[in-house]
Scaffold this motif. Structure first.
Motif, PDB file in Angstrom:
ATOM      1  N   HIS A 151     -24.125  23.573   9.882  1.00 61.34           N
ATOM      2  CA  HIS A 151     -25.002  24.763   9.257  1.00 61.34           C
ATOM      3  C   HIS A 151     -25.322  25.384  10.440  1.00 61.34           C
ATOM      4  N   ALA A 152     -24.525  26.226  11.371  1.00 59.37           N
ATOM      5  CA  ALA A 152     -24.564  26.432  12.490  1.00 59.37           C
ATOM      6  C   ALA A 152     -25.841  27.438  12.594  1.00 59.37           C
ATOM      7  N   PRO A 153     -26.938  27.260  13.664  1.00 60.73           N
ATOM      8  CA  PRO A 153     -27.809  28.346  13.978  1.00 60.73           C
ATOM      9  C   PRO A 153     -27.376  28.909  14.822  1.00 60.73           C
ATOM     10  N   VAL A 154     -27.936  30.638  14.935  1.00 57.80           N
ATOM     11  CA  VAL A 154     -27.595  31.528  16.045  1.00 57.80           C
ATOM     12  C   VAL A 154     -28.921  31.988  16.563  1.00 57.80           C
ATOM     13  N   ILE A 155     -29.192  31.844  17.988  1.00 55.12           N
ATOM     14  CA  ILE A 155     -30.573  32.216  18.372  1.00 55.12           C
ATOM     15  C   ILE A 155     -30.050  33.580  19.370  1.00 55.12           C
ATOM     16  N   VAL A 156     -30.707  34.533  18.801  1.00 58.88           N
ATOM     17  CA  VAL A 156     -30.422  35.889  19.521  1.00 58.88           C
ATOM     18  C   VAL A 156     -31.818  36.051  20.247  1.00 58.88           C
ATOM     19  N   CYS A 157     -31.612  36.033  21.677  1.00 60.37           N
ATOM     20  CA  CYS A 157     -32.895  36.110  22.643  1.00 60.37           C
ATOM     21  C   CYS A 157     -33.179  37.622  22.783  1.00 60.37           C
ATOM     22  N   PRO A 158     -34.420  38.002  23.169  1.00 64.55           N
ATOM     23  CA  PRO A 158     -34.776  39.230  23.274  1.00 64.55           C
ATOM     24  C   PRO A 158     -33.722  39.925  24.359  1.00 64.55           C
ATOM     25  N   ASP A 159     -33.318  39.344  25.314  1.00 68.58           N
ATOM     26  CA  ASP A 159     -32.712  39.849  26.482  1.00 68.58           C
ATOM     27  C   ASP A 159     -31.051  39.712  26.223  1.00 68.58           C
ATOM     28  N   ALA A 160     -30.632  39.537  24.744  1.00 68.57           N
ATOM     29  CA  ALA A 160     -29.132  39.610  24.638  1.00 68.57           C
ATOM     30  C   ALA A 160     -28.550  40.957  24.690  1.00 68.57           C
ATOM     31  N   ASP A 161     -27.423  40.764  24.822  1.00 66.41           N
ATOM     32  CA  ASP A 161     -26.570  42.104  25.173  1.00 66.41           C
ATOM     33  C   ASP A 161     -26.321  42.439  23.613  1.00 66.41           C
ATOM     34  N   LEU A 162     -27.078  43.293  22.912  1.00 65.61           N
ATOM     35  CA  LEU A 162     -27.129  43.490  21.416  1.00 65.61           C
ATOM     36  C   LEU A 162     -25.640  43.940  21.109  1.00 65.61           C
ATOM     37  N   PRO A 163     -24.774  45.048  21.483  1.00 60.34           N
ATOM     38  CA  PRO A 163     -23.514  45.091  20.809  1.00 60.34           C
ATOM     39  C   PRO A 163     -22.516  44.127  21.069  1.00 60.34           C
ATOM     40  N   PHE A 164     -22.643  43.471  22.048  1.00 63.19           N
ATOM     41  CA  PHE A 164     -21.715  42.204  22.225  1.00 63.19           C
ATOM     42  C   PHE A 164     -21.797  40.925  21.456  1.00 63.19           C
ATOM     43  N   ALA A 165     -23.274  40.577  21.066  1.00 62.71           N
ATOM     44  CA  ALA A 165     -23.684  39.551  20.105  1.00 62.71           C
ATOM     45  C   ALA A 165     -23.346  40.084  18.760  1.00 62.71           C
ATOM     46  N   LEU A 166     -23.558  41.293  18.420  1.00 63.59           N
ATOM     47  CA  LEU A 166     -23.493  41.749  17.209  1.00 63.59           C
ATOM     48  C   LEU A 166     -21.932  41.679  16.715  1.00 63.59           C
ATOM     49  N   LYS A 167     -20.686  42.232  17.633  1.00 60.44           N
ATOM     50  CA  LYS A 167     -19.493  42.259  17.366  1.00 60.44           C
ATOM     51  C   LYS A 167     -18.913  40.783  17.325  1.00 60.44           C
ATOM     52  N   ASN A 168     -19.224  39.760  18.365  1.00 62.77           N
ATOM     53  CA  ASN A 168     -18.997  38.604  18.333  1.00 62.77           C
ATOM     54  C   ASN A 168     -19.359  37.735  17.025  1.00 62.77           C
ATOM     55  N   SER A 169     -20.670  37.969  16.525  1.00 55.68           N
ATOM     56  CA  SER A 169     -21.104  37.168  15.573  1.00 55.68           C
ATOM     57  C   SER A 169     -20.389  37.695  14.142  1.00 55.68           C
ATOM     58  N   LEU A 170     -20.142  38.923  14.193  1.00 54.79           N
ATOM     59  CA  LEU A 170     -19.486  39.476  12.770  1.00 54.79           C
ATOM     60  C   LEU A 170     -18.200  38.774  12.913  1.00 54.79           C
ATOM     61  N   ALA A 171     -17.642  38.858  13.906  1.00 56.56           N
ATOM     62  CA  ALA A 171     -16.031  38.186  13.850  1.00 56.56           C
ATOM     63  C   ALA A 171     -15.991  36.552  13.473  1.00 56.56           C
ATOM     64  N   ALA A 172     -17.240  35.976  14.167  1.00 56.59           N
ATOM     65  CA  ALA A 172     -17.095  34.535  13.891  1.00 56.59           C
ATOM     66  C   ALA A 172     -17.580  34.281  12.318  1.00 56.59           C
ATOM     67  N   LYS A 173     -18.761  34.996  12.058  1.00 59.74           N
ATOM     68  CA  LYS A 173     -19.171  34.820  10.460  1.00 59.74           C
ATOM     69  C   LYS A 173     -18.061  34.983   9.512  1.00 59.74           C
ATOM     70  N   PHE A 174     -17.368  36.123   9.643  1.00 60.50           N
ATOM     71  CA  PHE A 174     -16.477  36.182   8.506  1.00 60.50           C
ATOM     72  C   PHE A 174     -14.862  35.924   8.668  1.00 60.50           C
ATOM     73  N   ARG A 175     -14.802  35.103   9.678  1.00 61.95           N
ATOM     74  CA  ARG A 175     -13.449  34.733  10.124  1.00 61.95           C
ATOM     75  C   ARG A 175     -13.257  33.597   8.929  1.00 61.95           C
ATOM     76  N   ASN A 176     -11.818  33.596   8.374  1.00 57.25           N
ATOM     77  CA  ASN A 176     -11.725  32.528   7.396  1.00 57.25           C
ATOM     78  C   ASN A 176     -12.715  32.552   5.953  1.00 57.25           C
ATOM     79  N   ALA A 177     -13.204  33.848   6.034  1.00 60.37           N
ATOM     80  CA  ALA A 177     -14.158  34.106   4.970  1.00 60.37           C
ATOM     81  C   ALA A 177     -15.391  33.083   5.006  1.00 60.37           C
ATOM     82  N   GLY A 178     -15.901  32.544   6.254  1.00 55.93           N
ATOM     83  CA  GLY A 178     -16.756  32.003   6.684  1.00 55.93           C
ATOM     84  C   GLY A 178     -16.749  30.355   6.035  1.00 55.93           C
ATOM     85  N   GLN A 179     -15.407  30.071   5.880  1.00 51.92           N
ATOM     86  CA  GLN A 179     -14.946  28.784   5.562  1.00 51.92           C
ATOM     87  C   GLN A 179     -14.652  27.916   6.701  1.00 51.92           C
TER      88      GLN A 179
END
Ligand code: NAD
Length: 482
Positions: free
Chosen positions: A257-285
């Motif tokens: 049940h993986a958490p993702v902590i997005v810190c205030p200094d995160a590179d937002l576009p980079f974090a968003l792009k990678n999070s989206l790809a990881a979340k919906f890969r294999n429909a989240g399965q």
């Protein structure tokens, strides 16, 4: 042209069986709901025959030099590379994921086998200086554990069987593998590659059947010395108990049940792009799929808007269509589960930012779904949704985010985005999980151990550790004869 799906068979005692005593069941294409083929099911006769064959196969296989086992597992990797496209198409037909993901999965299997083959040559022991006079030598060696019963789920029909078969065989064990009944053909093609590479036919058996009957019978069988499961926590506890009663070895790669902590200094576009790809890969399965996003309050509104807009824009469709970004769920019961997670979260006051519904029409499609502020009592905050659902929550202090990340009994994958080295170090140290990815999601690699903490599992696969779980340790001391 639609790729063809093979005739299904079980591999028992060196033979491919197209019929078995447990009857048969259909295997469906999750993108259409259509029947692809009928799967023969093993009954007690074939299960006993598979376990007995594994015992005979073990006696042959354990005698082979490590160099031979290396060469055969390496050759299997090469065969998978040659057959990548054919296997990937079958994988997409029976599991649903986009073909690009299936191609990557089969490619990764070959890389995993390369690494495991090499490790066959490195199952070192050690020589220990004697502590008393009259002892000639003291050594500690590793030997293969024996025939293994392996159980794999449907979400990575190539990768998960390859990991288990590769490490068990490289270590000198024989196997009876039971892939998920939803995705048997991919495993069949992988077993065929091992056979073509030269594994003795009785050392590699593949059965499908009634999962509870298969696991109970195989684990109780005296020939079987270890069980290895990739699956849910509930089945992990069941199989773990069955092994414990007989003091048989057990490895469990279980849910997360993986958490993702997005810190205030995160590179937002980079974090968003990678999070989206990881979340919906294999429909989240995916067992290590990101689920709980703890986003610093300074970024939260922006994140919620951009993440849900990008999720809404994902293109759903057949995995064979090159334009598809997310395929169907693997079977119909996952749709009911997704609806249950969403309705429960909404009943408890959560906000639906996008998705939340099954897609009308054929196939088992569910919209990419983003929920905000689901309370900790919501099901989706406690149980693994194993589907295309992300949950967003703001946080103020890193302590709070770490505490929430660690609050569940799961501890498989965990992720964070930060540009601060001290924060990265702290997160790596304090998060309770088997794998922590900082600024990326690539925690599953052939060279690195993959496994869970807490209820997410026992033992690891891949890395040098993966093979060690298929060995027993023996101490040999030789004294001077009187
Ligand atoms: P599952 O536990 O229902 O089934 C896993 C395997 O165990 C299947 O082959 C199933 O048929 C078999 N099985 C054996 N005995 C059984 C019994 N008595 N009852 C039911 N099944 C039995 O899991 P699933 O739903 O197929 O797969 C999803 C789960 O797998 C998720 O929890 C996911 O997180 C987990 N998973 C873990 C990893 C990891 O490496 N940690 C990787 C992928 C998936």
């Amino acid at each position: 042209m639609t790729p063809s799906y093979p005739q299904l068979a079980l591999h028992v005692a060196g033979q491919w069986l197209h019929r078995a005593s447990g009857g048969e069941r259909p295997v469906l294409n999750p993108a259409t709901g259509a029947v692809l083929a009928m799967l023969p099911l093993a009954g007690p006769a074939e299960l006993n025959a598979a376990a007995e064959a594994a015992e005979r196969g073990f006696k042959l296989w354990r005698e082979r030099l490590a160099q031979d086992r290396y060469a055969i597992v390496r050759r299997t990797a090469e065969l998978l590379r040659e057959r990548t496209r054919a296997i990937a198409e079958v994988l997409t037909l029976e599991q649903g994921k986009p073909l690009s993901e299936s191609l990557r999965e089969v490619g990764l299997c070959a890389d995993i086998l390369d690494f495991q083959a090499e490790e066959a040559k490195r199952l070192y022991g050690r020589i220990v200086p004697p502590r008393v006079a009259g002892i000639l030598s003291q050594s500690v060696i590793r030997q293969p554990i024996g025939p293994v019963a392996a159980f794999t789920p449907w979400n990575f029909p190539a990768n998960l069987p390859s990991r288990k078969l590769g490490s068990a065989l490289a270590a000198g064990c024989s196997v009876v593998i039971k892939p998920a009944e939803e995705t048997p053909a991919t495993c069949m093609l992988i077993v065929q590659a091992f056979l073509d590479a030269g594994v003795p036919p009785e050392a590699i058996n593949m059965v499908c059947g009634d999962p509870a009957q298969v696991s109970e019978l195989l684990i109780a069988h005296p020939a079987i010395k270890k069980a290895s499961l990739t699956g849910s926590v509930a089945v992990g506890k069941l199989l773990g108990r069955q092994c414990a009663e007989r003091v048989k070895r057990f490895t469990g790669e279980l849910g997360g049940h993986a958490p993702v902590i997005v810190c205030p200094d995160a590179d937002l576009p980079f974090a968003l792009k990678n999070s989206l790809a990881a979340k919906f890969r294999n429909a989240g399965q995916v067992c290590a799929s990101p689920i709980r996003f703890y986003v610093h309050r300074s970024l939260y509104a922006d994140w919620a808007e951009r993440f849900s807009a990008a999720a809404r824009a994902l293109r759903l469709g057949s995995g064979l269509d090159p334009a598809t970004q997310m395929g169907p769920l693997s079977h119909a019961r996952r749709l009911d589960d997704m609806e249950r997670f969403v309705s429960d979260a909404l009943d408890q006051g959560s906000e639906l930012l996008c998705g939340g519904h099954r897609v009308p029409g054929p196939g088992f499609f569910f919209e990419p779904t983003v929920l905000a502020n689901a309370p900790d009592t919501a099901l989706v905050q406690q149980q693994e949704p194993f589907g295309p659902i992300a949950v967003l929550q703001p946080y103020d202090e890193l302590d709070e985010a770490i505490a929430r990340a660690n609050a569940l009994p799961y501890g498989l994958g965990a992720y964070a985005f930060t540009r601060d080295l001290h924060t990265a170090h702290r997160l790596g140290q304090e998060i309770e999980a088997g794998m922590v990815g900082i600024n990326h999601f690539g925690v599953s690699q052939p060279e690195m151990p993959f496994g869970g903490w807490k209820e997410s599992g026992i033992g690891q696969e891949m890395g040098p550790e993966g093979l060690l779980h298929y060995t027993e340790i023996k101490t040999i001391t030789v004294g001077v004869p009187a």
